[in-house]
Design a protein around this motif. Structure first.
Motif, short mmCIF file in Angstrom:
data_model
loop_
_atom_site.label_atom_id
_atom_site.label_comp_id
_atom_site.label_asym_id
_atom_site.label_seq_id
_atom_site.Cartn_x
_atom_site.Cartn_y
_atom_site.Cartn_z
N THR A 98 -42.38 -26.12 46.38
CA THR A 98 -42.66 -27.57 46.70
C THR A 98 -43.84 -27.94 45.81
O THR A 98 -44.35 -27.05 45.02
N ASP A 99 -44.37 -29.14 45.95
CA ASP A 99 -45.58 -29.36 45.17
C ASP A 99 -46.60 -28.91 46.02
O ASP A 99 -46.56 -28.28 47.22
N ALA A 100 -47.77 -29.23 45.60
CA ALA A 100 -49.02 -28.55 46.28
C ALA A 100 -49.01 -29.05 47.78
O ALA A 100 -49.90 -28.23 48.71
N SER A 101 -48.59 -30.16 48.08
CA SER A 101 -48.75 -30.68 49.38
C SER A 101 -47.76 -30.31 50.34
O SER A 101 -47.72 -30.49 51.60
N GLY A 102 -46.68 -29.64 49.75
CA GLY A 102 -45.47 -29.20 50.77
C GLY A 102 -44.41 -30.11 50.58
O GLY A 102 -43.55 -29.71 51.28
N LYS A 103 -44.26 -31.04 49.70
CA LYS A 103 -43.23 -32.15 49.74
C LYS A 103 -41.95 -31.38 48.93
O LYS A 103 -42.16 -30.61 47.96
N ALA A 128 -46.80 -19.89 50.61
CA ALA A 128 -47.30 -21.43 50.78
C ALA A 128 -48.71 -21.43 50.26
O ALA A 128 -48.93 -22.39 49.65
N HIS A 129 -49.52 -20.26 50.30
CA HIS A 129 -50.82 -20.26 49.67
C HIS A 129 -50.67 -20.43 48.14
O HIS A 129 -51.30 -20.86 47.34
N GLY A 130 -49.59 -19.96 47.74
CA GLY A 130 -49.07 -20.01 46.11
C GLY A 130 -49.09 -21.29 45.56
O GLY A 130 -49.45 -21.86 44.63
N MET A 131 -48.12 -22.06 46.59
CA MET A 131 -48.09 -23.59 46.37
C MET A 131 -49.37 -24.48 46.34
O MET A 131 -49.43 -25.35 45.82
N ALA A 132 -50.13 -23.95 47.38
CA ALA A 132 -51.29 -24.82 47.67
C ALA A 132 -52.41 -24.25 46.54
O ALA A 132 -53.59 -24.74 46.33
#
Length: 391
Positions: A128-133, A351-355
């Motif tokens: 996802t992008d950093a926001s979870g999209k 998810a922490h990786g994405m963020a």
């Protein structure tokens, strides 16, 4: 806060479990233990029949909430994790391919990694992008001829982002062999869910979070079009003469004595949610998150994870405070300000990786339907004071 002054306890950990529970839940649990304590489905006497009625009435309420045609397609589980394990391990076989996302909770990721290691199952984690999209076309492009399952959360337990489940469901339906499993740990009770309209084949949900019931309760909706292998085998009270697990639902997926008192409390929680409506609950929680985010944006060195202000999210606001360890911040919030939050990696390392928070983790404040504006303001002010102290 002046010397010696005590603040009331503020609970901002609803993403882990709700507190307090819906009105009447505790009384319903106690009543079931006092008056309806027989084993449901294991006898024809009056108390056993009343216990069975608790389970069926709760199934009916859940079916109404999630727009499920047949309440018997709902199997009670101990929690969302058990439901996800039943769904994943009951459907996926050697040689299959599964699509998930990089913002999944370990309750999806770990069963998939287990099957990958023991059965050679292939798994694709969509970034996802950093926001979870996540764009629905990412799912479409990842599907293969041997894709058996698309397993995704409805809302990230770190970012609060909401995935486009209806669009993903439309894609999986057009694929044919792929079935859609949705983890509703952060959405059940707080977002509208219609399994038919959204193309959901299996829905795993907790009873103790947004449905405001007791811990040790939850469930799994299983479409009548599919037949996962049961995760557990044993006594069901039906077809006891057969050595095989019954085919009839929900008995097929409910081996052993159920948590009848907990399910009685869950019934009360679900009726409360139905009366208030998920739309009303989500609107209040969204307004609280926007108020909290607005206050946090005014603090230098605080980064908010997930969707930008004004965008849709569930009642989760995770932050990183520059120069302050998240675990230490949570400890100070608890001990000095009497505010309960969650810190660390929240069982979702990808998810922490994405963020971009793999090294630090994050502080997660999560609101509930009973949270007040004053409580969110107190959290913001506490973060402001902590940041000033460390500056």
């Amino acid at each position: 806060m002046t010397e010696g002054q005590e603040r009331a306890f503020i609970y901002l950990d609803h993403a882990a479990t709700s507190w307090p529970k819906a009105p009447g839940v505790i009384e319903a649990v106690a009543k079931a233990m006092e008056e309806d304590a027989a084993n449901p489905g294991r006898g024809s006497h009056k108390m056993a029949v009343r216990a069975s009625r608790i389970l069926f009435d709760t199934r009916k309420a859940l079916a109404k909430l999630f727009r499920i045609a047949n309440p018997n397609d709902i199997a009670f589980m101990l929690n969302t994790t058990m439901g996800l394990n039943q769904a994943i391990k009951g459907m996926v076989q050697p040689g299959d391919h599964v699509v998930a996302t990089a913002v999944e909770h370990n309750s999806i990721r770990r069963p998939l990694e287990y099957l990958k290691a023991t059965m050679g199952v292939e798994v694709t984690y969509l970034e996802t992008d950093a926001s979870g999209k996540l764009e629905p076309n990412q799912v479409k492009n990842a599907l293969r001829a041997n894709t058996k399952l698309v397993a995704v959360n409805h809302s990230s337990n770190l970012l609060g982002s909401i995935l486009p489940i209806a669009e993903i469901g439309e894609i999986t339906k057009s694929h044919g062999s792929a079935k859609l499993l949705v983890d509703a740990a952060q959405s059940a009770g707080a977002l509208e869910i219609d399994v038919e309209a959204m193309g959901i084949d299996m829905l795993a949900f907790p009873g103790h979070k947004g449905l405001l019931g007791p811990q040790g309760t939850g469930g799994l909706y299983i479409s009548p079009q599919i037949d996962p292998v049961p995760l557990m085998h044993g006594g069901t009270g039906s077809q006891s003469e057969s050595p095989e697990q019954p085919q009839v639902r929900p008995d097929r997926y409910e081996a052993g004595t159920p948590n009848t008192p907990g399910i009685a409390g869950l019934r009360t929680g679900v009726h409360y949610v139905l009366n208030e409506t998920p739309q009303k609950i989500h609107t209040k929680e969204w307004n609280l998150t926007q108020r909290m985010m607005e206050g946090l944006l005014g603090i230098e060195g605080v980064r908010i994870l997930g969707p930008e202000p004004g965008q849709n999210r569930t009642g989760i606001v995770s932050i990183v405070v520059e120069g302050v360890d998240p675990s230490e911040t949570a400890f100070i919030l608890d001990q000095h300000y009497h505010i309960a939050v969650r810190s660390g990696f929240h069982c979702t390392p990808l998810a922490h990786g994405m963020a971009g928070t793999t090294e630090t983790g994050a502080i997660r404040a999560s609101v509930g339907y009973g949270t007040t504006e004053q409580e969110t303001d107190a959290f913001v002010e506490a973060i402001r004071e902590i940041k000033q102290h460390y500056r």
